[in-house]
Design an enzyme around this catalytic site. Sequence first.
Site, short mmCIF file in Angstrom:
data_model
loop_
_atom_site.label_atom_id
_atom_site.label_comp_id
_atom_site.label_asym_id
_atom_site.label_seq_id
_atom_site.Cartn_x
_atom_site.Cartn_y
_atom_site.Cartn_z
N GLN A 234 0.83 -1.20 0.00
CA GLN A 234 0.00 0.00 0.00
C GLN A 234 0.86 1.25 0.00
OE1 GLN A 234 -2.17 -0.59 3.62
NE2 GLN A 234 -0.32 -0.95 4.80
N HIS A 264 -11.58 4.47 18.46
CA HIS A 264 -10.92 3.35 19.11
C HIS A 264 -11.53 2.98 20.46
CE1 HIS A 264 -7.79 4.40 16.05
NE2 HIS A 264 -7.84 3.09 15.92
N ASP A 288 -1.43 0.64 13.65
CA ASP A 288 -1.16 1.97 14.21
C ASP A 288 -1.05 1.93 15.74
OD1 ASP A 288 -3.81 1.72 15.00
OD2 ASP A 288 -4.56 2.95 13.35
N ASP A 308 -0.58 -7.72 11.52
CA ASP A 308 -0.75 -6.70 10.49
C ASP A 308 0.14 -7.05 9.31
OD1 ASP A 308 -1.77 -3.45 10.49
OD2 ASP A 308 -0.31 -4.07 8.99
N ASP A 342 -0.16 -12.11 6.49
CA ASP A 342 -1.51 -12.03 5.96
C ASP A 342 -2.45 -12.71 6.97
OD1 ASP A 342 -3.11 -11.77 3.14
OD2 ASP A 342 -3.82 -13.46 4.33
N ALA A 343 -3.48 -11.98 7.41
CA ALA A 343 -4.33 -12.47 8.49
C ALA A 343 -5.02 -13.79 8.13
CB ALA A 343 -5.37 -11.42 8.86
N ASP A 363 -9.66 -4.76 12.86
CA ASP A 363 -9.62 -3.33 12.52
C ASP A 363 -8.95 -3.19 11.16
OD1 ASP A 363 -9.78 -0.63 12.74
OD2 ASP A 363 -8.11 -0.40 14.14
#
Lengths: 502, 530
Positions: A234, A264, A288, A308, A342-343, A363
């Site tokens: 990205q 959050h 983040d 992530d 990768d989730a 999220d």
Amino acid sequence: MQRLLLISVFVIATCGLIYELIAGTLASYLLGDSITQFSTIIGTYLFAMGIGSWASAKVDKNLLAFFIRIEILVGLIGGSSAAILFLLFDQVASFRFLLYFIVTVIGILVGIEIPILLRILKDRYEFKDLVSRVFTFDYIGALFASILFPLVLVPHLGLIRSSFMFGTFNVLVALWLLYSLKEPQPWVRLHKIAAGLVLIILTFGFISSDKITSLSESNNFAGHVIFAKSTPYQRIIVTRQQNDIRLYLNSNLQFSSQDEYRYHEALVHPVMSALKAPKNILIIGGGDGLALREILKYPSVGHVTLVDLDPAMTKLFSSSPMLRKLNTDSLHSPKLKIVNADAFMWLKQQRANPPIFDAVFIDLPDPSNFSIGKLYSTAFYGLLHSVMGPDSLAVIQSTSPLVARQSFWCVNNTLRASGFQTAPYHALVPAFGDWGYVIASNRPYTVPTQYPAGLRFIDADTARDMFSFPPDMGPVATKIQRLDDQALIHYFDEEWSKYLIY
Amino acid sequence: MKPTRRQLLYGSGAAALGAALSPFAWDAVKPKKPIPGAIVGANSAFGHRLREGAFPPPIDSGQHEVIIVGSGIAGLSAAYNLDKAGVTDIRLLELEDHSGGNAHSGHNAVSAYPWGAHYVPLLSSESGHIKELFRDFGIITGEDKGLPVYNEDYILNDPDERLFIDGRWQEGLLPTLGVTAEDQVQYKRFLAHMEAFKIERGRDGRRLFAIPIDESSADAETRALDRLTMKNWMLSAGYTSEPLHGFVDYGCRDDFGVRHDEISAYAGIHYFAGRDGKAANTAPDSVLTWPEGNGFLAHKLAAPLSNRIISGALVYSVRETSGGVTVDYWDGHTSRRLTARAVIMAAPRFIAGRLMPELAAPGFTYAPWVVANLTLDKLPEGRGADLAWDNVIKDSPTLGYVVATHQIPQMQPLRTVITYYWPLTHAAPAEARKEALARSYEDWQRLFLSELYRVHPELVGQVRHMDVWLWGHAMIRPVPGFIWGEPRQAALKQTPPVFTAHSDMSGISIFEEAYTHGLKAAQAVRAFLA
């Protein structure tokens, strides 16, 4: 030669002020609070110039050669200062130190320039004429720079390119002097080579400025782009305007520091406070560290696994002091294990011997394309099941039920089709709009009435209200998001494209 | 006569491809060093030895109950089913160094990828006999409300297909950009027509277009469709829309390697109307696929047989004797003789006929194909629609490409392998075959890369490896009169102790047909042995 040296005064005065302005502007972009940044930068810069002036007295031999060396150095360091500061934003532990260090170095070099010039010229003019001419050109240059900077440079060239451009001017002054020397000097050749090399470096920097941050991109965002990086996954952009720090992934807003606490807190606390003593936590996405910041408010938490995809995200948010302040340094928590994977694939790998998490926070970016859509599918939620016990809770950020009503309920309905009970809710996050979440569980969920102290948004009343939906956002029947039929992507595309027209 | 657009486009595949990129443009994008790779695949030089004959006298190498010549899907199916039924003393003789035939696949560090057939539709209502196999292989995992539940990993992921048209991508293969209202009306009518064919049954209670094809109704008026070309049938039924013709032509080239103006209308309609499969957990038009394509099925079938497959075996003689059948083959060094009580010829008929003149069938013609696998350091992009499984380029002589990593649920694989399919339909099969065999690796690289770069300029410099496979005789061609004509009916007759099994006996080259012929041959052999 005299006239040439006086023109140099004008050029170096312009360049000197430009570097100061660039440093001040970058500092206020990167660190916020422009009054403090500008005054400390100007103070440091002027003080460093003082050091330079003082040090100039130590130089006795071959003043012209020394002046030329100073010009080349100013050109190199001043010229690349903006790019260096921008590129090292997430790389160094203390960005402030780097900033003031660079400002001091440039200040010292610039401070040496004028006294040396005065001494070079001292035998060619009367003292009163010398001082008057040199300072006249100095101040005209300063005026020129201060007008040029806001009106032409920042809007049309950008900071990084401007800085490279003025660096080349310094070097050109040096080269001009070198070539206009009448009598051949033994040191000239080496100086020419050095100046030529620096000129090449600066020109290359100028040309590749777009790779660091393109100007067109800067214009697409409300604030100033203070970090930009293309990763294989990205494009990460961080912007800042006053005290508002924003994160964009592929141009989509991920948070605004002004109101992210709302997002959050609403994501984390309805789940965390509903659990007795949540120990083992999974975060999917959330690189983040902001959801993690909220999770760590529960002392019962023993282990947090954060999955992530993009290592650049977790690195950025665990190294930039500004962003570490925002997530209260949560990414350095000893309870945390960061997995850059990768989730979907990671959950699949756990299938053989699945760990059980008390709470799972999903999220992820909105389901705006087929790639990310896989992480909203029945297949993915099936894997989610396997890492949840009978009392575990999961929550999924689920886009805006107001703007994208079908999309939101599609997430809810897909979770139900995957065998979960659901508790949908929503909260107002001004930067996003009215935002939706869905809690997925194996047993009926009850909204908690007790929350940790010190929250800014969530309390018992707010939480209770979040679970009721006005008629324009209420439940609708939808198709189910499956890997072989990604209905959600079509809903999302249709609903958001309609919304963005207005 | 002014040539139509279609004639221009398909007049010559090579010319169309060449025109896609002018020489100047090709020079600008062509790789500085040739991309590593080679022409791989079907061992035509070894196979052509058969024409020369003159093999040394064979060494007696033993006796078995059943010899199977060919280990494509039909041969593997026969062996798998014999083995399952307890006939275990079998040998498969394979010309190539691997089994699988058209379902062959490869793999590298990035992904597995197909070299040929790469999907199977949901099983049709006549394919109950394949259900059991799919259960054994974990493809069907259960049943819900009377419908099979398919393994979610194998159901084709969304987005399934996209079409490159007028410089951008659209979802689906029927053009929606720049088409008229009349086109849209004809699309709708055509699709409804095919849906009606899908469920329509003849006077004998059988579907008009069944899979396997020999389960279809015998109604004369339906079988009469076999005498028309697909194009002429469409025109006679009032389908004149050019984009619709393009779509149907694409389907015919995709499934049969034959243009719609050359194929039997029965076969053309069969492509759209034969697949009536349903599932509990996916839409009826879904298909099953794997990164390695039907190589998944070939490997599963071959797994229990691996020690009984003799590869690199060029069979040059099959003869009936008093004690059974003798099969002579050459392994590259030595000629060997195996004797068996029964033989299943599971090779295409043009080979079977060469080995046993009584099996010769001159009416059988085969379509040549070229397949290229390209390893990419970057995923293909494109404006208008996300990367799909099947990416079709309108008006290209190739069929476009399939993405091997599509079924991997990873959000964004960073590298992938794409498989380009190109049925050589621009000329008569023999001519096209000759032309293809004459091309060098560099020629193919130029053809495929200029095609790729035209659509994906972002991939210039991102192709890491490229291999090309020539299939000289890839698929049986169901030209008019073939499916319900004499030669095919004659070919279906079994003549013990020599049996036959191959998808060309159906006139359509698909997994279900090959598997069914293998299964039937296995059953016939068992009855014969008993």
